[in-house]
Scaffold this motif. Structure first.
Motif, mmCIF file in Angstrom:
data_model
loop_
_atom_site.group_PDB
_atom_site.id
_atom_site.type_symbol
_atom_site.label_atom_id
_atom_site.label_comp_id
_atom_site.label_asym_id
_atom_site.label_seq_id
_atom_site.Cartn_x
_atom_site.Cartn_y
_atom_site.Cartn_z
ATOM 1 N N GLU A 155 0.851 -1.203 0.000
ATOM 2 C CA GLU A 155 0.000 0.000 0.000
ATOM 3 C C GLU A 155 0.875 1.237 0.000
ATOM 4 O OE1 GLU A 155 -3.166 2.408 2.862
ATOM 5 O OE2 GLU A 155 -2.819 0.282 3.227
ATOM 6 N N LYS A 156 0.510 2.209 -0.841
ATOM 7 C CA LYS A 156 1.181 3.511 -0.818
ATOM 8 C C LYS A 156 0.263 4.461 -0.049
ATOM 9 C CE LYS A 156 1.891 3.417 -5.400
ATOM 10 N NZ LYS A 156 2.313 3.841 -6.736
ATOM 11 N N SER A 157 0.577 4.661 1.240
ATOM 12 C CA SER A 157 -0.329 5.428 2.098
ATOM 13 C C SER A 157 -0.318 6.922 1.795
ATOM 14 C CB SER A 157 -0.007 5.185 3.579
ATOM 15 O OG SER A 157 1.266 5.702 3.904
ATOM 16 N N PHE A 158 0.669 7.387 1.003
ATOM 17 C CA PHE A 158 0.694 8.799 0.624
ATOM 18 C C PHE A 158 -0.301 9.091 -0.505
ATOM 19 C CE2 PHE A 158 4.058 6.589 -1.662
ATOM 20 C CZ PHE A 158 3.873 6.984 -2.975
ATOM 21 N N GLN A 159 -0.935 8.035 -1.040
ATOM 22 C CA GLN A 159 -2.033 8.214 -1.985
ATOM 23 C C GLN A 159 -3.325 7.820 -1.275
ATOM 24 O OE1 GLN A 159 0.419 6.124 -5.101
ATOM 25 N NE2 GLN A 159 -0.500 7.674 -6.431
ATOM 26 N N GLU A 160 -4.458 8.248 -1.784
ATOM 27 C CA GLU A 160 -5.685 8.262 -0.993
ATOM 28 C C GLU A 160 -6.479 6.959 -0.928
ATOM 29 O OE1 GLU A 160 -8.164 11.246 -2.756
ATOM 30 O OE2 GLU A 160 -8.416 10.121 -4.617
ATOM 31 N N GLY A 161 -6.108 5.947 -1.692
ATOM 32 C CA GLY A 161 -6.929 4.743 -1.791
ATOM 33 C C GLY A 161 -7.243 4.063 -0.471
ATOM 34 N N GLY A 162 -6.227 3.798 0.338
ATOM 35 C CA GLY A 162 -6.435 3.109 1.608
ATOM 36 C C GLY A 162 -7.327 3.890 2.542
ATOM 37 N N SER A 163 -7.093 5.189 2.616
ATOM 38 C CA SER A 163 -7.894 6.057 3.472
ATOM 39 C C SER A 163 -9.364 6.064 3.048
ATOM 40 C CB SER A 163 -7.313 7.473 3.425
ATOM 41 O OG SER A 163 -8.120 8.360 4.137
ATOM 42 N N LEU A 164 -9.603 6.173 1.732
ATOM 43 C CA LEU A 164 -10.989 6.195 1.224
ATOM 44 C C LEU A 164 -11.716 4.893 1.531
ATOM 45 C CD1 LEU A 164 -10.463 7.893 -2.275
ATOM 46 C CD2 LEU A 164 -11.575 8.886 -0.270
ATOM 47 N N LEU A 165 -11.032 3.759 1.357
ATOM 48 C CA LEU A 165 -11.666 2.463 1.615
ATOM 49 C C LEU A 165 -11.950 2.270 3.101
ATOM 50 C CD1 LEU A 165 -9.500 0.345 -0.832
ATOM 51 C CD2 LEU A 165 -11.967 0.768 -1.067
ATOM 52 N N ARG A 166 -10.998 2.658 3.947
ATOM 53 C CA ARG A 166 -11.203 2.506 5.399
ATOM 54 C C ARG A 166 -12.319 3.414 5.894
ATOM 55 N NH1 ARG A 166 -5.371 2.003 4.924
ATOM 56 N NH2 ARG A 166 -4.775 -0.129 5.507
ATOM 57 N N LYS A 167 -12.458 4.596 5.295
ATOM 58 C CA LYS A 167 -13.544 5.510 5.684
ATOM 59 C C LYS A 167 -14.914 4.914 5.382
ATOM 60 C CE LYS A 167 -11.085 9.868 5.496
ATOM 61 N NZ LYS A 167 -10.717 11.017 4.669
ATOM 62 N N GLN A 168 -14.962 3.990 4.406
ATOM 63 C CA GLN A 168 -16.226 3.301 4.090
ATOM 64 C C GLN A 168 -16.485 2.150 5.066
ATOM 65 O OE1 GLN A 168 -16.664 2.246 -0.196
ATOM 66 N NE2 GLN A 168 -14.893 3.576 -0.512
ATOM 67 N N GLY A 169 -15.586 1.959 6.022
ATOM 68 C CA GLY A 169 -15.748 0.879 6.989
ATOM 69 C C GLY A 169 -15.222 -0.460 6.502
ATOM 70 N N ILE A 170 -14.446 -0.440 5.425
ATOM 71 C CA ILE A 170 -13.908 -1.680 4.860
ATOM 72 C C ILE A 170 -12.603 -2.041 5.574
ATOM 73 C CG2 ILE A 170 -12.946 -2.740 2.771
ATOM 74 C CD1 ILE A 170 -14.864 -0.857 1.175
ATOM 75 N N ARG A 171 -12.479 -3.281 5.946
ATOM 76 C CA ARG A 171 -11.239 -3.772 6.556
ATOM 77 C C ARG A 171 -10.176 -3.910 5.460
ATOM 78 N NH1 ARG A 171 -10.386 -9.800 9.124
ATOM 79 N NH2 ARG A 171 -8.168 -9.569 9.622
ATOM 80 N N VAL A 172 -9.078 -3.195 5.606
ATOM 81 C CA VAL A 172 -7.968 -3.264 4.648
ATOM 82 C C VAL A 172 -6.731 -3.727 5.399
ATOM 83 C CG1 VAL A 172 -6.535 -2.009 2.996
ATOM 84 C CG2 VAL A 172 -8.939 -1.364 3.282
ATOM 85 N N GLU A 173 -6.173 -4.852 4.971
ATOM 86 C CA GLU A 173 -4.953 -5.402 5.571
ATOM 87 C C GLU A 173 -3.837 -5.327 4.533
ATOM 88 O OE1 GLU A 173 -4.427 -6.650 8.608
ATOM 89 O OE2 GLU A 173 -6.462 -6.772 9.395
#
Length: 198
Positions: A155-173
């Motif tokens: 995961e590249k946390s400096f881009q928004e994908g992980g944050s957007l998915l987690r905000k939807q309540g999705i578990r991201v590992e």
């Protein structure tokens, strides 16, 4: 996964401020023994989530997804980017914009492979802007299946994908999380802090 971080450090190549090339072991040439360890780790993390199908997108997500399916003992379905002449069934489809390739494509899965009875685990090689993962989430929703979560190799946390998915309540590992590629140097996040953030 310390082994993954070490492998990225040794074999990864930084191309600019936002692209990491890992084609020596993940998305061109594949290290099967290491990919087996990746699949084993995803299976360990999602072992108790009643997963019935692993879903990914062709082509770079297939290797980690297959190994995850192997260790969970469930089938793997990959969304196709191009419809072949044999894809005559009804399809679940979603459009995706690739920032790496600067083009749009469509991911499609035959309706016969996903249903409301399924509990889906999405696996992919990279998470950056979240376009592909988001499309796979939408395909899962269209099928009526429930989503166990998303497993990401890098995961590249400096881009928004992980944050957007987690905000939807999705578990991201994510097995390795990169905070920055500034100056051609790979800076890893504190994975304990990042991986379990919801």
């Amino acid at each position: 996964m310390e082994k993954l971080i070490e492998k990225i450090r040794k074999e990864g190549t930084v191309l600019g401020e936002d692209i990491l090339k890992v084609d020596r072991f993940l998305n061109h040439q594949i290290d099967p023994l290491f990919m087996d360890e990746i699949g084993r780790e995803f299976a360990r993390r999602f072992r108790d989530d009643r997963v019935t199908k692993v879903l990914t997108a062709e082509s770079s997500g297939i290797a980690p997804a297959v190994m995850t399916g192997l260790h969970l003992g469930v089938p793997v379905v990959f969304a196709r980017k191009k419809k072949s002449v044999t894809m005559t069934d009804a399809l679940y489809s979603e459009k995706v914009f690739s920032f790496t390739k600067k083009s749009e494509y469509e991911l499609s899965v035959s309706k016969k492979f996903l249903s409301a009875d399924d509990r889906v685990l999405i696996i992919d090689d990279f998470l950056a802007n979240g376009q592909a993962a988001g499309a796979l989430v939408k395909i899962t929703e269209k099928s009526g299946a429930s989503l166990a979560g998303i497993g990401i190799v890098i995961e590249k946390s400096f881009q928004e994908g992980g944050s957007l998915l987690r905000k939807q309540g999705i578990r991201v590992e994510s097995l390795a999380i990169i905070e920055s590629l500034a100056g051609g140097v790979i800076h890893f996040a504190d994975t304990k802090r990042e991986v379990y953030a919801r």
